[in-house]
Design an enzyme around this catalytic site. Structure first.
Site, mmCIF file in Angstrom:
data_model
loop_
_atom_site.group_PDB
_atom_site.id
_atom_site.type_symbol
_atom_site.label_atom_id
_atom_site.label_comp_id
_atom_site.label_asym_id
_atom_site.label_seq_id
_atom_site.Cartn_x
_atom_site.Cartn_y
_atom_site.Cartn_z
ATOM 1 N N LYS A 176 0.829 -1.218 0.000
ATOM 2 C CA LYS A 176 0.000 0.000 0.000
ATOM 3 C C LYS A 176 0.860 1.263 0.000
ATOM 4 O O LYS A 176 1.831 1.363 0.730
ATOM 5 C CB LYS A 176 -0.880 0.017 1.256
ATOM 6 C CG LYS A 176 -1.812 -1.175 1.381
ATOM 7 C CD LYS A 176 -2.535 -1.186 2.720
ATOM 8 C CE LYS A 176 -1.602 -1.327 3.897
ATOM 9 N NZ LYS A 176 -2.300 -1.576 5.179
ATOM 10 N N THR A 207 -6.533 9.687 9.105
ATOM 11 C CA THR A 207 -6.223 8.385 8.497
ATOM 12 C C THR A 207 -6.049 7.306 9.567
ATOM 13 O O THR A 207 -5.441 6.276 9.312
ATOM 14 C CB THR A 207 -4.942 8.479 7.644
ATOM 15 O OG1 THR A 207 -3.898 9.026 8.467
ATOM 16 C CG2 THR A 207 -5.132 9.337 6.419
ATOM 17 N N GLY A 209 -6.754 4.197 11.264
ATOM 18 C CA GLY A 209 -7.524 2.991 10.950
ATOM 19 C C GLY A 209 -7.707 2.691 9.479
ATOM 20 O O GLY A 209 -8.451 1.779 9.130
ATOM 21 N N THR A 210 -6.999 3.408 8.607
ATOM 22 C CA THR A 210 -7.182 3.147 7.159
ATOM 23 C C THR A 210 -6.757 1.722 6.790
ATOM 24 O O THR A 210 -7.426 1.046 6.019
ATOM 25 C CB THR A 210 -6.370 4.129 6.289
ATOM 26 O OG1 THR A 210 -5.029 4.176 6.778
ATOM 27 C CG2 THR A 210 -6.956 5.510 6.290
ATOM 28 N N GLY A 211 -5.620 1.286 7.356
ATOM 29 C CA GLY A 211 -5.102 -0.049 7.016
ATOM 30 C C GLY A 211 -6.047 -1.147 7.488
ATOM 31 O O GLY A 211 -6.312 -2.110 6.768
ATOM 32 N N CYS A 212 -6.568 -0.989 8.715
ATOM 33 C CA CYS A 212 -7.504 -1.987 9.266
ATOM 34 C C CYS A 212 -8.756 -2.040 8.401
ATOM 35 O O CYS A 212 -9.255 -3.120 8.040
ATOM 36 C CB CYS A 212 -7.922 -1.604 10.692
ATOM 37 S SG CYS A 212 -6.558 -1.331 11.827
#
Ligand SMILES: Nc1ncnc2c1ncn2[C@@H]1O[C@H](COP(=O)(O)OP(=O)(O)O)[C@@H](O)[C@H]1O
Ligand SMILES: Cc1ncc(COP(=O)(O)O)c(N)n1
Length: 274
Positions: A176, A207, A209-212
């Site tokens: 990512k 941003t 928590g974007t990855g979760c």
């Protein structure tokens, strides 16, 4: 024929509601997958950072896994924060028997910069859990750690995704680009080719928590039987809308808006570049 898609997340908590288990369950719900969770650590955190962490006992993590595995259907599952090697071993021994797609978000450091897993457990994650994955979704710092090389350019990201599959045993890898400048471009290597998913960079600090959220959306889509590249493409669209209409809450990096796609579905361009 399943009448409802069911997904499990194994991760830590976020009482401020933007990351970890909370983000995962909100995402599953929005995407119409029945969500279930096993909590590994209780993390006292908010938009400004992590204030305290308390690990759930190994016995209780095992019991939670047994409660779900013995009774509930699991059509896809994901792991997020697994704080130490003992937890990883226990989880490895349970999930290796599951016959469902496995999405690993190799969570190491929160957006705030706080470390979420012990350094000496990273090797275990790479050696043992990574080869079980259907897809691993590292950001750039996590990718650099996993492959042991700097990742700076598009070419580096593509090569890293291939390496995670060919050298480290993941079935697919999504590297990512949220931590770079310019458009938000992610590269997927699916075992035979590279796909790239691109969205215009949104000018926001929210941003958390974007990855979760992204990994949970992929898990939900896989639980519904979508092919991997479609699951990622739709998840990219979902997370981009959640960032675009993110919520300006808290004094730090605010959360994404998990219900944004309900309201703003068509108001966005994400592209898959062949
Ligand atoms: N400001 C932004 N605008 C648009 N997309 C973003 C932005 N920041 C991150 N993304 C996207 O959000 C997803 C999560 O990526 P990233 O931030 O790299 O992960 P992590 O939260 O694990 O650090 C990726 O698809 C990335 O491209
Ligand atoms: C329990 C937990 N798991 C993961 C993250 C990473 O969040 P991000 O998606 O912002 O990298 C977090 N802050 N807390």
């Amino acid at each position: 024929m399943k009448n409802v898609a069911c997904a499990l997340t194994i991760a830590g908590t976020d009482p401020s509601g933007g990351a970890g288990i909370h983000a995962d369950l909100k995402t599953f719900q929005e995407l119409k997958t029945y969500g279930m969770s096993v909590i590994t650590s209780i993390v006292s955190q908010n938009t400004t950072g992590v204030q305290a962490v308390s690990h759930v006992s190994l016995e209780m993590i095992e019991q939670q896994l047994d409660s779900i595995i013995s009774d509930m259907p699991i059509h896809a599952f994901k792991t997020g924060m697994i704080a130490n090697q003992d937890m990883m071993k226990l989880i490895y021994n349970k999930i290796k028997h599951l016959d469902a797609p496995y999405v690993m978000d190799p969570v190491m450091v929160a957006t705030s910069g706080d470390t979420l897993i012990e350094r000496d457990s990273r090797n275990y994650l790479r050696k043992n859990l990574l080869p079980l994955t259907t897809i691993v979704t590292p950001n750039i710092p996590e990718t650099e750690y996993l492959i042991g090389e700097k990742v700076e350019t598009d070419e580096d990201m593509k090569q890293a995704a291939e390496m995670l599959v060919k050298n480290f045993g993941a079935k697919a890898a999504l590297v990512k680009g949220g931590h770079r400048e310019g458009d938000a471009v992610d590269f997927l290597y699916d075992g035979s080719r590279i796909h790239s998913f691109s969205a215009p960079r949104i000018n926001t600090n929210n941003t958390h928590g974007t990855g979760c959220t992204y990994a949970a959306a992929i898990t939900a889509n896989l639980s519904q039987g979508l092919p991997l590249n479609i699951a990622v493409k739709q998840a990219k669209h979902y997370v981009t809308l959640a960032i675009k209409y993110s919520l300006d809450l808290g004094a730090g990096s605010g959360p994404t808006n998990h219900w944004a796609p309900r309201i703003h579905t068509n108001n966005l361009t994400t592209t898959e570049v062949e």
